[in-house]
Design a protein around this motif. Sequence first.
Motif, short mmCIF file in Angstrom:
data_model
loop_
_atom_site.label_atom_id
_atom_site.label_comp_id
_atom_site.label_asym_id
_atom_site.label_seq_id
_atom_site.Cartn_x
_atom_site.Cartn_y
_atom_site.Cartn_z
N GLY A 34 0.77 -1.39 -0.33
CA GLY A 34 0.20 -0.10 0.19
C GLY A 34 0.82 1.43 0.16
N SER A 35 2.21 1.12 0.20
CA SER A 35 3.24 2.43 0.51
C SER A 35 3.89 2.76 -0.86
CB SER A 35 4.20 1.89 1.44
OG SER A 35 4.56 1.24 0.84
N ARG A 36 3.43 1.62 -1.39
CA ARG A 36 4.03 2.13 -3.17
C ARG A 36 3.29 2.83 -3.99
NH1 ARG A 36 5.39 -4.40 -3.63
NH2 ARG A 36 6.04 -4.64 -1.32
N ARG A 37 3.93 3.43 -5.55
CA ARG A 37 3.32 4.15 -5.85
C ARG A 37 2.24 3.61 -7.28
NH1 ARG A 37 6.62 9.65 -6.31
NH2 ARG A 37 7.78 9.54 -4.17
N THR A 38 2.72 2.24 -7.50
CA THR A 38 2.10 1.49 -8.83
C THR A 38 1.72 0.34 -8.09
OG1 THR A 38 4.16 1.52 -10.11
CG2 THR A 38 2.93 3.18 -10.08
N LEU A 97 -13.80 -9.54 -2.50
CA LEU A 97 -12.77 -8.85 -3.58
C LEU A 97 -12.91 -7.32 -2.40
CD1 LEU A 97 -11.36 -8.51 -5.95
CD2 LEU A 97 -13.25 -7.58 -7.38
N ARG A 98 -13.80 -6.60 -2.10
CA ARG A 98 -13.92 -5.79 -1.44
C ARG A 98 -13.11 -5.86 -0.17
NH1 ARG A 98 -19.43 -4.86 -3.34
NH2 ARG A 98 -20.17 -5.81 -1.76
N ALA A 99 -13.58 -6.86 0.53
CA ALA A 99 -12.77 -6.73 1.75
C ALA A 99 -10.88 -7.24 1.76
CB ALA A 99 -12.69 -8.01 2.52
N VAL A 100 -10.45 -7.72 0.78
CA VAL A 100 -9.26 -8.10 0.32
C VAL A 100 -8.70 -6.40 -0.35
CG1 VAL A 100 -7.00 -9.48 -1.21
CG2 VAL A 100 -9.34 -10.27 -0.54
N SER A 101 -9.08 -6.34 -0.94
CA SER A 101 -8.67 -5.05 -1.99
C SER A 101 -8.04 -3.62 -0.42
CB SER A 101 -9.39 -4.52 -2.83
OG SER A 101 -11.02 -4.44 -2.48
N ALA A 102 -9.39 -3.76 0.43
CA ALA A 102 -9.23 -3.42 1.77
C ALA A 102 -7.74 -3.20 2.44
CB ALA A 102 -10.57 -3.18 2.53
N TYR A 103 -7.78 -4.45 2.67
CA TYR A 103 -6.37 -5.00 3.59
C TYR A 103 -5.20 -4.43 2.52
CZ TYR A 103 -3.07 -8.31 5.41
OH TYR A 103 -1.96 -8.51 5.98
N LEU A 104 -4.90 -5.01 1.36
CA LEU A 104 -3.80 -4.41 1.27
C LEU A 104 -3.86 -2.84 0.74
CD1 LEU A 104 -4.34 -6.92 -1.97
CD2 LEU A 104 -2.71 -7.49 -0.10
N ALA A 105 -4.99 -2.95 0.52
CA ALA A 105 -4.10 -0.68 0.86
C ALA A 105 -4.09 -0.68 2.11
CB ALA A 105 -5.50 -0.16 0.08
N SER A 106 -4.28 -1.17 3.05
CA SER A 106 -3.38 -0.63 3.93
C SER A 106 -2.65 -0.86 4.21
CB SER A 106 -4.45 -1.83 5.66
OG SER A 106 -4.41 -2.61 5.78
N LEU A 107 -2.04 -1.64 4.01
CA LEU A 107 -0.64 -2.48 4.10
C LEU A 107 0.33 -0.86 3.87
CD1 LEU A 107 -0.70 -5.55 2.63
CD2 LEU A 107 -0.56 -5.71 5.04
N LYS A 108 0.76 -0.10 4.51
CA LYS A 108 1.61 0.92 4.19
C LYS A 108 2.95 0.14 4.81
CE LYS A 108 -1.93 3.15 3.00
NZ LYS A 108 -2.00 3.68 1.55
#
Length: 324
Positions: free
Chosen positions: A270-274, A313-324
């Motif tokens: 989640g901290s990566r730019r792309t 899908l919504r839950a997994v995307s939320a989790y990955l986006a939180s990995l800062k």
Amino acid sequence: MLVVPLTGCGGNWQSALDVYGSAAISLKHLIILIVAVCSVVWMLVMIALIAALWRNRDARSSSPEPGRERRMTMAVIGAVVATVLIISTFTVMSFIATRALTVASQDDLTVRVRGLQWWWGLEYVGPDPSHRFETANEIHIPVGRNVRLQLEGLDVIHSFWVPSLAGKQDLVPGRPNELTIRVERAGVYRGQCAEFCGMQHAHMALLVIAEPQEDFDKWATAQRQVATPPTDEEAAAGLRTFLTKPCAACHTVRGTAAAGTTGPDLTHVGSRRTIASGMFETTRGSLAAWIADPQTIKPGNNMPLVPLTPDELRAVSAYLASLK
């Protein structure tokens, strides 16, 4: 954390003439010198050709000029000597310019770069095993310090090239190569695989982010940490789904049971730019789109389609986006 725009004119800007690395500066000067000398040689050849044609026209109506053959012989000898000197000078200067690509010392920051179809695996290594960590597609480096890149190709031949920082270097399976880069100006520099490596060769980009030593140290310290357990209920559900689906068999998230090595390390994705090697900015929406159908977005890549319900899908995307 230092935030700077991509050096150049835009998000996809990369040019071997827009240089900020010591090696790239040397190569640019060499390119300019070669072009300038070759342009002068071309003009001299054209002048000599025109003069020869003009003199040949006049010679048709007059007797042979005494000593002309001797002068022509001397001119040819002079041209041969000049050619040898020019080529020898170019060879020596090319050797000097390219030496900077492999300069190394004990104080260098060392990053192992693995080329795969079609992404870049990165491991920051050092004498202390506790300081090692992995990431993908995004190289952070400190300004004003030599960075030694250990290049490895794991499937086919790739080529590492960040035009603004250094020359190209191939990643050949079974043959480790090295490349040294040094940046004197903070910025974000785009790179690209420069060797055709398959269907998605054009979508194998990377970013080099040069920042002050203090900011780099903060980033590296954060990257060494394990993933923070989610506090949000949706993200927590995403972690459970991630661990029970095939995701955990291919990806690593340090601090969890996920320890796969086939795909990129996602501990701080989640901290990566792309994501997807430069195809999309890292947002929850782009993460969801990639997970939902990676083969439509990047045909031929090694990530399979994992069946997920819309809630999963919504839950997994939320989790990955939180990995800062």
